[in-house]
Design a protein around this motif. Structure first.
Motif, short mmCIF file in Angstrom:
data_model
loop_
_atom_site.label_atom_id
_atom_site.label_comp_id
_atom_site.label_asym_id
_atom_site.label_seq_id
_atom_site.Cartn_x
_atom_site.Cartn_y
_atom_site.Cartn_z
N ALA A 10 -30.44 -17.55 27.22
CA ALA A 10 -29.44 -17.65 28.28
C ALA A 10 -28.16 -16.91 27.90
CB ALA A 10 -29.14 -19.12 28.57
N ALA A 11 -27.77 -17.01 26.63
CA ALA A 11 -26.56 -16.34 26.17
C ALA A 11 -26.68 -14.83 26.29
CB ALA A 11 -26.25 -16.74 24.73
N VAL A 12 -27.84 -14.30 25.95
CA VAL A 12 -28.06 -12.85 26.05
C VAL A 12 -28.05 -12.41 27.51
CG1 VAL A 12 -29.71 -10.99 25.65
CG2 VAL A 12 -29.30 -12.68 23.87
N SER A 55 -20.75 -15.75 27.24
CA SER A 55 -21.80 -16.64 27.73
C SER A 55 -21.25 -18.06 27.89
CB SER A 55 -22.96 -16.65 26.74
OG SER A 55 -22.58 -17.28 25.53
N GLY A 56 -22.14 -18.95 28.28
CA GLY A 56 -21.72 -20.33 28.44
C GLY A 56 -21.29 -20.98 27.15
N GLY A 57 -21.67 -20.39 26.01
CA GLY A 57 -21.30 -20.97 24.74
C GLY A 57 -19.87 -20.74 24.33
N PRO A 85 -24.25 -24.57 28.43
CA PRO A 85 -24.68 -23.16 28.42
C PRO A 85 -25.98 -22.93 29.18
CG PRO A 85 -23.91 -23.81 26.25
CD PRO A 85 -23.94 -25.06 27.07
N MET A 86 -26.90 -23.90 29.14
CA MET A 86 -28.17 -23.75 29.84
C MET A 86 -28.02 -23.95 31.34
SD MET A 86 -30.65 -22.73 28.10
CE MET A 86 -32.01 -23.14 29.18
#
Length: 227
Positions: free
Chosen positions: A52-54, A202-204, A217-218
């Protein structure tokens, strides 16, 4: 590939052509199993969060590049949780630049006598050193210059770039009725000396809320990417 660095949420490999490959992990920062982008230690594993981050980073780097902001992004393979990036030299041992739109997290903890949770902030920028042992201490524009980490002119450029990039992220999230509270970005110097946006988006490394609840993040990736 040669392993160059093992990080909390990703490993860095050197490629033969001089670029780098970032291998994202499913580890997330937080405490006691609760996600917190402002934490400086791994607190939990979120299966699929590396992919998801990528995927989100590829999306946001594309939008930011369209606006003329230089980045280190080359290509991505979200299924393998990998991203290829151009080389960049860090500021010191790593400098994080945070842009805040709402009072929360460490800002609220420090300045709680003067603000309420969720109070609006006007693209407030602050910098912190990447130093887990010292809990990522905030550092001022003057201290950055005196410690030969970044010149005053470079800091002003960083502040300008992070505000512009944050505005782009904020507007993309708003299209999905998501509100951005704050975001943490990293920058480096390209071999030419140009300041470029590096690491991930990303969400992180952001706090984003929908219907009053923070998105993990997900949760954020399918909201933005529709998958």
């Amino acid at each position: 590939m040669k392993l160059l660095y093992t990080g909390k949420t990703k490993n860095v490999f050197g490629l033969e052509n001089g670029d780098y490959l970032l291998q994202f992990k499913d580890d997330a920062t937080g405490e006691n199993g609760v996600f917190d982008p402002g934490a400086n230690q791994v607190g939990l594993q979120i299966p699929g969060s590396g992919k998801a981050a990528v995927a989100l980073s590829e999306f946001f780097f594309g939008k930011i590049a369209e606006a003329g902001i230089p980045t280190h992004f080359v290509s991505a393979d979200s299924e393998k949780a990998q991203m290829v990036v151009k080389p960049a030299r860090l500021f010191g041992k790593g400098l994080e630049v945070i842009c805040r739109l709402k009072a929360t997290g460490s800002f609220k903890k420090r300045y709680g006598d003067y603000c309420k949770e969720g109070e609006a902030l006007d693209y407030f920028v602050e910098a912190t050193l990447k130093d887990d042992g010292r809990e990522d201490p905030p550092i001022s524009r003057d201290a950055l210059a005196m410690l030969n980490i970044a010149t005053p002119q470079e800091y002003d450029s960083l502040a300008d770039l992070v505000r512009k990039a944050t505005k782009i992220v904020k507007e993309e999230l708003a299209k999905k009725n998501i509100e951005l509270y704050d975001i943490k970005m990293e920058f480096g110097r390209a071999p030419s000396g140009t300041i470029i946006l590096v690491d991930e988006i990303s969400g992180g490394n952001m706090r984003a809320y929908k219907n009053g609840a923070i998105l993990s993040p997900m949760d954020l990736a399918p909201e933005i990417l529709g998958r």
